[in-house]
Design a protein around this motif. Structure first.
Motif: not given
Length: 533
Positions: A512-528, A462-465
């Protein structure tokens, strides 16, 4: 009557005569023994069988009793007075023996709380010319209480010797010793090994701590504390095992215009956006899976979460192949196999990273000093003060320090650009990154269809995007930028300062595309995406 008085007078005279004779025969040679401090050149002084230093005072009070005072003979005890029994010997000397139990803690610089136990036994001989031999035996926890570090501490975690640690040995009484460890057990700032006894300098026990069960054994010899730890982490999720990377697979997302994309691979990406008319979530999720699926297998072969909390890996340090076009036209599984190294894989050493279970999450904590030592060798000690300043500083201080460190090797113009971007990064982001370094990365673990997904969720990003007002940043067309997000500031600043390759700077277009959609983002899971072996 006169006759009775005569008898009484005779009796008194005989008693007086007997008393006078007794006084003449009494042995007063003990009064010739030295009184007060004995001179060092005449004392043969041993402590526990070894030559000792210090001062000794001897005061005889009769032919059968004396008091011996040891001054600075036993570490931590400046004055030990022992009542002893005297016995005259055939050669005219007096032997003496005595014991004393002491229930006060030794006075040390590191530990000043009361309570351990020390037993002192003393024996020897003293002569009228001031010469003396003396043997002092001291035993008990009081001999061991203190703070151990550097050359006085040998600490092993499993089969690895840990450097730079501190152990404080303390006691509440002669039967209850404890050792306080700082930042040794993963996730625990302090760990106390409690309730053990020390016998002939050796001890052992086990204890259940906040995040682990610890079996320990140790010894004390020549003022060095040796401590061996056998640690088993709490593992309700059965996470401790070795994992390989997820299988690389291509296919269709089932959305119009997406074409063939990477459905799975070494990277786990779950990007869901509400009211997603342009399929931003699925499309960009596939792009990230493609990038991670191509890059990670070239540098990472397996990851092991050890039962003892160590995180190790099989890794490759060679060059990495990456074609940006593969983001949009992903390579096949066969093509991927051709660029994965077939040899040269290395096993990472222990003590670089640890894991522990907390509140249902898997925390991964980097051992920054150990990592720097591996990378820089002995030079790492020179930056230890700077590292400590960064880890303990405020967000403003940290940004200023990083700007100074990174900018010191740059031309003035590039250093100025870097400073502008870095100072605009929010304090919230700096605080979050700092907490991850100090306390560990809070990772989620999910098991599905034989796969183990270990990842950061949306709250971590959240803080990053999230966009916020900025000043002094110029846009592509020379116009002032009114707001930006921290990941863009970080990548943009390092790229424009010449500290990142130009291709990495281009990644901001995707971000930038992620940032522009961030307010409407429900899940953003990133890992292995991992497969247990």
């Amino acid at each position: 009557m006169k006759k009775n008085l005569f008898y009484l007078f005779a009796l008194i005279c005989s008693v007086s005569l007997f008393t006078a004779c007794s006084d003449d025969d009494e042995d007063n040679s003990w009064k010739e023994l030295p009184q007060g401090e004995l001179t060092a050149d005449k004392i043969d002084l041993k402590l526990n069988g070894t030559n000792a230093t210090g001062n000794v005072s001897f005061i005889a009070t009769s032919s059968q009793a004396a008091q011996v005072t040891l001054k600075n003979v036993i570490d931590g005890y400046s004055d030990v007075a022992v009542d002893v029994a005297l016995e005259k010997q055939a050669d005219g000397s007096y032997s003496f023996t005595g014991t004393k139990d002491i229930a006060t803690k030794p006075v040390t610089k590191a530990v000043n709380t009361p309570a351990p136990f020390l037993k002192v036994a003393i024996s020897g001989s003293v002569y009228s010319d001031g010469k003396a031999t003396m043997n002092v035996t001291a035993s008990g926890i009081g001999l061991y209480i203190g703070t151990y570090s550097g050359e006085t501490l040998m600490l092993k975690y499993g089969d690895v010797v840990l450097a730079g640690k501190v152990a404080v040995l303390d006691a509440t009484d002669g039967d209850n010793a404890s050792i306080l460890l700082t930042n040794v057990i993963p996730g625990e700032n302090e760990t106390t090994l409690t309730g053990f006894q020390i016998s002939n300098g050796a001890f052992s026990g086990n204890v259940k701590t906040t995040y682990a069960t610890v079996e320990y054994s140790g010894s004390h010899k020549d003022k060095v504390l040796s401590l061996n730890l056998n640690v088993k982490m709490n593992d309700s999720g059965s996470w401790a095992k070795t994992y390989g990377l997820g299988e690389y697979k291509k296919g269709s997302l089932g959305v119009e215009g997406s074409g063939e994309v990477v459905l799975s691979g070494a990277g786990y990406v779950n990007f869901v956006v509400t009211d997603d008319d342009y399929n931003v979530g699925p499309t960009y999720g596939a792009l990230f899976r493609g990038a991670l699926g191509m890059l990670l297998p070239q540098v990472l072969q397996s990851v092991t979460l050890g039962e003892d909390g160590n995180i190790t890996a099989s890794y490759h340090s060679g060059p990495v192949q990456f074609d940006a076009n593969s983001l949009f036209t992903p390579i096949s599984a066969d093509e991927l196999q051709k660029i994965i190294p077939t040899d040269g894989w290395l096993a990472s050493p222990k003590d670089l990273a640890y894991w522990f279970e907390k509140d249902g999450k898997l925390y991964a904590k980097l051992n920054i000093p150990s990592i720097l030592s591996q990378v820089m060798g002995s030079d790492a000690s020179s930056i230890a003060p700077i590292l400590n300043q960064i880890l303990q500083g405020s967000p403003e201080d940290i940004k200023a320090l990083l700007v100074g460190l990174l900018g010191s090797a740059l031309p003035e113009e590039q250093a100025g650009i870097l400073a502008t971007y870095m100072t605009n990064i929010s304090n919230e982001t700096i605080s979050q990154l700092l907490s991850w370094v100090n306390e560990g990365f809070p990772l989620n673990v999910k098991n599905e269809s034989g796969h183990t997904y270990i990842y950061l969720d949306k709250s971590a990003f959240d803080a990053l995007f999230t966009s916020h007002p900025v000043t002094g940043i110029m846009g592509m067309w020379g116009n002032p930028v009114e707001e930006d997000y921290d990941l863009s500031l970080l990548v943009g600043g390092l790229s424009k300062a010449g500290l990142l390759p130009a291709e990495v700077g281009m990644a901001s277009l995707l971000l930038n595309m992620i940032n522009q959609s961030w307010a409407n983002t429900t899940y953003f899971d990133l890992g292995l995406d991992l497969l247990a072996k």
